[in-house]
Design an enzyme around this catalytic site. Sequence first.
Site, PDB file in Angstrom:
ATOM      1  N   CYS A  63       0.835  -1.209   0.000  1.00 45.45           N
ATOM      2  CA  CYS A  63       0.000   0.000   0.000  1.00 45.45           C
ATOM      3  C   CYS A  63       0.874   1.265   0.000  1.00 45.45           C
ATOM      4  O   CYS A  63       1.464   1.589  -1.023  1.00 45.45           O
ATOM      5  CB  CYS A  63      -0.979  -0.038   1.171  1.00 45.45           C
ATOM      6  N   HIS A  91      -3.594  -5.274   0.160  1.00 47.35           N
ATOM      7  CA  HIS A  91      -3.122  -5.712   1.475  1.00 47.35           C
ATOM      8  C   HIS A  91      -3.102  -7.232   1.568  1.00 47.35           C
ATOM      9  O   HIS A  91      -4.090  -7.851   1.985  1.00 47.35           O
ATOM     10  CB  HIS A  91      -4.018  -5.127   2.577  1.00 47.35           C
ATOM     11  N   GLU A 142      -1.466  -8.917   3.720  1.00 46.48           N
ATOM     12  CA  GLU A 142      -1.229  -9.312   5.118  1.00 46.48           C
ATOM     13  C   GLU A 142      -2.504  -9.531   5.918  1.00 46.48           C
ATOM     14  O   GLU A 142      -2.441  -9.985   7.076  1.00 46.48           O
ATOM     15  CB  GLU A 142      -0.346  -8.265   5.813  1.00 46.48           C
TER      16      GLU A 142
END
Length: 259
Positions: free
Chosen positions: A114, A222, A224
């Site tokens: 990001c 994202h 994660e």
Amino acid sequence: MTELLPIVGVSTCSRSDSGMPFHRVANKYVRAIPEASKCAPVLIPALGQDTHLASLVDRLDGLMLTGSPSNVEPHHYGGPDSVEGTEHDPVRDETTLPLFRACLEAGVPVLGVCRGIQEMNAALGGTLHQRIFDMPEMMDHRMRRDVEYDQKYRPAHSIRVREGGLLHNILGETEILVNSLHAQSIDTPGQGVVVEATAPDGIIEAVSIPGAKAFALGVQWHPEHPWPLSTHSRAIFAAFGEACRARAASRLGLATAAE
């Protein structure tokens, strides 16, 4: 003997709480490093000019540039002044941009997420779109605010992955679904920056630096979160971890030779 894991530096933000500055990063980034990359995370404080780059780079086996609510200040990429009220973190900029360049030069693997992909691009002379949602021809890529936290990370749109590139080699697919929680994105790629994936509206979703001495990948979404990680997300962190292990092995060999 206990196995020594590669050390991955994780960027933090400089935030204030009741006037007291803190170095902060969301747990989701830190957790992904040991669980998916099989490396040991250490937090890199946003110290700006007080950051001793050489000392960090010499000890790091990887660098993860995290996401953040703040945006890169436009003077770093020659952009127009930000709209009033835009959140910035100048001390983080003064830390991550030179740290990224130093890691790139030293062959330290880098994964940007990001804001991280935007920092990678700005650090190499590229430019950014500041407000995609003001561009009528583009989708609204911002985080939804009308749903629960985990739902904000739901799959939002597909991306087209460049065949034969680093991301394609990691994923083995040319189209996947990703989440979307950003208002800025890459406009013009920086020097040596190659586009790895795009959204249906043309927004750049992933980049690599093929001329780098080590793994260098940035993604706009994202990977994660949410947990457990998807197959694609886990593959990205696993590839990053493998590159960090190669860096650690190289550092150990150099240290042994020097002795």
